[in-house]
Scaffold this active site. Structure first.
Site, PDB file in Angstrom:
ATOM      1  CB  CYS A 107      -0.857  -0.073   1.268  1.00 15.61           C
ATOM      2  SG  CYS A 107      -1.920   1.350   1.513  1.00 15.61           S
TER       3      CYS A 107
ATOM      4  CB  CYS B 243     -12.299  12.057   4.021  1.00 16.46           C
ATOM      5  SG  CYS B 243     -12.339  12.120   2.219  1.00 16.46           S
TER       6      CYS B 243
ATOM      7  CB  CYS C 134      -9.331   9.830   6.218  1.00 20.50           C
ATOM      8  SG  CYS C 134      -7.688   9.469   5.566  1.00 20.50           S
TER       9      CYS C 134
ATOM     10  N   GLY D 260      -2.681  10.325   0.711  1.00 25.70           N
ATOM     11  CA  GLY D 260      -2.859  11.141  -0.489  1.00 25.70           C
ATOM     12  C   GLY D 260      -3.984  10.696  -1.393  1.00 25.70           C
ATOM     13  CD  GLU D 261      -8.007  11.160  -4.855  1.00 24.57           C
ATOM     14  OE1 GLU D 261      -8.478  10.497  -3.920  1.00 24.57           O
ATOM     15  OE2 GLU D 261      -8.061  10.788  -6.049  1.00 24.57           O
TER      16      GLU D 261
ATOM     17  CB  SER E 294      -8.001   3.809  -3.741  1.00 23.50           C
ATOM     18  OG  SER E 294      -9.114   4.065  -2.913  1.00 23.50           O
TER      19      SER E 294
ATOM     20  CB  SER F 115     -13.258   6.369  -1.343  1.00 25.99           C
ATOM     21  OG  SER F 115     -12.042   5.664  -1.420  1.00 25.99           O
ATOM     22  CG  LEU F 116     -20.361   5.771  -3.199  1.00 24.63           C
ATOM     23  CD1 LEU F 116     -20.114   6.845  -4.245  1.00 24.63           C
ATOM     24  CD2 LEU F 116     -21.308   4.714  -3.761  1.00 24.63           C
ATOM     25  CG  HIS F 117     -16.510   6.164   2.266  1.00 28.75           C
ATOM     26  ND1 HIS F 117     -16.093   4.872   2.422  1.00 28.75           N
ATOM     27  CD2 HIS F 117     -15.393   6.881   1.957  1.00 28.75           C
ATOM     28  CE1 HIS F 117     -14.780   4.809   2.229  1.00 28.75           C
ATOM     29  NE2 HIS F 117     -14.333   6.006   1.937  1.00 28.75           N
TER      30      HIS F 117
ATOM     31  CG  ASN G  58      -8.991   0.763  10.652  1.00 27.12           C
ATOM     32  OD1 ASN G  58      -9.112  -0.217  11.361  1.00 27.12           O
ATOM     33  ND2 ASN G  58      -8.685   0.706   9.373  1.00 27.12           N
TER      34      ASN G  58
ATOM     35  CB  CYS H 293      -8.065   1.453   5.450  1.00 22.34           C
ATOM     36  SG  CYS H 293      -7.835   0.219   4.229  1.00 22.34           S
TER      37      CYS H 293
HETATM   38  N1  SAH Z   1      -7.537   9.160  -1.384  1.00 21.18           N
HETATM   39  C1  SAH Z   1      -7.806   7.820  -1.817  1.00 21.18           C
HETATM   40  C2  SAH Z   1      -6.899   6.794  -1.187  1.00 21.18           C
HETATM   41  C3  SAH Z   1      -6.813   6.875   0.297  1.00 21.18           C
HETATM   42  S1  SAH Z   1      -7.205   5.736   1.482  1.00 21.18           S
HETATM   43  C4  SAH Z   1      -9.242   7.477  -1.539  1.00 21.18           C
HETATM   44  O1  SAH Z   1      -9.878   8.179  -0.788  1.00 21.18           O
HETATM   45  O2  SAH Z   1      -9.723   6.491  -2.083  1.00 21.18           O
HETATM   46  C5  SAH Z   1      -7.882   4.273   0.969  1.00 21.18           C
HETATM   47  C6  SAH Z   1      -9.252   3.971   1.564  1.00 21.18           C
HETATM   48  O3  SAH Z   1      -9.264   4.003   3.004  1.00 21.18           O
HETATM   49  C7  SAH Z   1     -10.309   4.966   1.112  1.00 21.18           C
HETATM   50  O4  SAH Z   1     -11.454   4.265   0.729  1.00 21.18           O
HETATM   51  C8  SAH Z   1     -10.558   5.746   2.367  1.00 21.18           C
HETATM   52  O5  SAH Z   1     -11.817   6.369   2.378  1.00 21.18           O
HETATM   53  C9  SAH Z   1     -10.452   4.666   3.414  1.00 21.18           C
HETATM   54  N2  SAH Z   1     -10.316   5.187   4.777  1.00 21.18           N
HETATM   55  C10 SAH Z   1      -9.839   6.380   5.169  1.00 21.18           C
HETATM   56  N3  SAH Z   1      -9.896   6.501   6.502  1.00 21.18           N
HETATM   57  C11 SAH Z   1     -10.419   5.362   6.976  1.00 21.18           C
HETATM   58  C12 SAH Z   1     -10.706   4.880   8.278  1.00 21.18           C
HETATM   59  N4  SAH Z   1     -10.447   5.618   9.342  1.00 21.18           N
HETATM   60  N5  SAH Z   1     -11.233   3.647   8.390  1.00 21.18           N
HETATM   61  C13 SAH Z   1     -11.458   2.885   7.298  1.00 21.18           C
HETATM   62  N6  SAH Z   1     -11.202   3.280   6.058  1.00 21.18           N
HETATM   63  C14 SAH Z   1     -10.693   4.508   5.887  1.00 21.18           C
END
Ligand code: SAH
Length: 380
Positions: free
Chosen positions: A130, A141, A144, A192-193, A226, A249-251, A329, A372
């Site tokens: 990763c 976000c 995160c 990072g994005e 991602s 990353s929809l959420h 997490n 993550c």
């Molecule tokens: N910026 C990218 C890659 C970053 S992290 C993105 O957002 O996709 C990879 C994944 O981990 C993303 O889906 C992100 O939303 C998720 N993520 C971030 N913080 C998290 C957390 N505290 N618990 C679980 N997943 C998390």
């Protein structure tokens, strides 16, 4: 005499403020260049062009990092070549291990003091690394850890690639339990994005997938990018013609909640974002992964599972998508926690009942803050 205004000691400031903002670019490295550019550069230095290729073989095939081991290069030329094409890019500050050494998180210090992290995870059938694509992240976000500190800077192609090469080296040298091995998967799920650093990330994907000695020779199918959903960049990636896996990353399936969880949603709505992901699957024939971090009482209700299924199936039911649920997490100071297991099971059940393949992500490395969303580089 008036006192000068007091300022907090640098130690108390967040890292992003205590380090000078690096204006200088990361040093040029062979991993930033194509094989042709490397041989051209060797020629410019007045050396035989094939030296560029030899050096590439050392870096990408033999995974050598000590110039003294490059005995097929005459000593004088070696020094010149190494200075021009293999400058040190990053120093490991700390490595933390979990799962009996098969999960390893490394904290790297870049040339300007910026800190990033990468995580190697060895499974019985594969090794996934990763990687980070930016120091910090500008997407904010709220759940995160990386998102809380803001963006420091973009990483260069070579800085991204070096995280993978370093992991490949430790595997080849039998430093990871399980015998000598190779990296099979790379996920851009570190700090990072990736699509906000598009050019460097595409460069890195090309280096990872080009056959040696141009690159590492990995399969593009083993690479996952991602994203929060930068729609124009997803469209650009669609046109790129590299069959990487796209993870979105929809959420949340609705704009109201997603605006809060993934703030870029106020710019690109759920509908626009899912359309772009669907189009990626249509054009590349690669199944898209929808990432959904399960947050207790926030986005894990049964009705949201149904709405998520509606949103995805509205674009067709030809297997273009699967859902990857990530147990949240919790990050320090965050008001959110992971879902109740019963709610998680019900969420999975509802998606599967609608024919959507659904998996629940394992949470490797949790205890070393390597899971993550936990990557937030700090030097302690
Ligand atoms: N910026 C990218 C890659 C970053 S992290 C993105 O957002 O996709 C990879 C994944 O981990 C993303 O889906 C992100 O939303 C998720 N993520 C971030 N913080 C998290 C957390 N505290 N618990 C679980 N997943 C998390």
């Amino acid at each position: 005499m008036s006192q000068p205004p007091t300022s907090p000691s640098p130690k108390q400031l967040p890292l992003v403020m205590s380090e000078p903002r690096g204006r200088a670019k990361p040093p040029r490295h062979l991993a930033d260049l194509t094989l042709d550019e490397r041989t051209a550069l060797a020629a410019e230095l007045g050396l035989p062009a094939y030296r560029g290729k030899q050096l590439s073989t050392h870096y990408f095939s033999r995974l050598v990092d000590d110039p003294a081991a490059m005995t097929d290069l005459p000593a004088v030329q070696r020094d010149e070549l190494v200075a021009a094409l293999l400058p040190p890019l990053m120093t490991p500050l700390r490595t933390l291990e979990a799962d009996k050494g098969t999960t390893r998180k490394t904290l790297w210090k870049l040339f300007d003091g910026a800190l990033v992290e990468s995580v190697l995870m060895r499974y019985p059938d594969r090794v996934t690394i990763c990687v980070s694509s930016q120091a910090g992240c500008g997407m904010a976000c709220p759940f995160c850890a990386t998102g809380q500190g803001g963006l420091q800077r973009n990483m260069s192609t070579a800085e991204i690639v070096e995280q993978v090469v370093a992991g490949a080296r430790s595997l080849a040298r039998d430093e990871v339990p399980g015998g000598p091995g190779r990296v099979s998967n790379v996920v851009f799920m570190g700090m990072g994005e990736p699509l906000a650093n598009y050019k460097a990330v595409i460069g890195a994907v090309r280096r990872l997938t080009e056959p040696a000695p141009g690159g590492l020779g990995m399969s593009a199918r083993g690479v996952t990018v991602s994203t929060v959903g930068l729609v124009p960049r997803i469209n650009q990636l669609t046109d790129e013609g590299i069959p990487v896996t796209l993870a979105l990353s929809l959420h949340a399936p609705d704009d109201e909640l997603r605006n809060e969880l993934v703030p870029i949603n106020t710019r690109y709505s759920v509908a626009e974002t899912v359309d772009a992901a669907w189009n990626y699957a249509r054009v590349t024939k690669r199944r898209v992964s929808i990432e959904y971090a399960m947050m207790r009482g926030i986005n894990d209700q049964a009705w949201r599972a149904d709405l998520l299924a509606d949103v995805l199936l509205a674009r067709g039911d030809w297997g273009w998508v699967h859902v990857n649920l990530i147990p949240l997490n919790p990050t320090p100071g965050s008001k959110w926690t992971a879902s109740d297991p019963a709610d998680e099971r019900e969420f999975v059940r509802r998606l599967e009942a609608r024919g959507i393949p659904t998996t629940v992500r394992d949470t490797r490395g949790r205890e070393i803050d390597g899971a993550c969303g936990q990557l937030a580089a700090t030097e302690v």
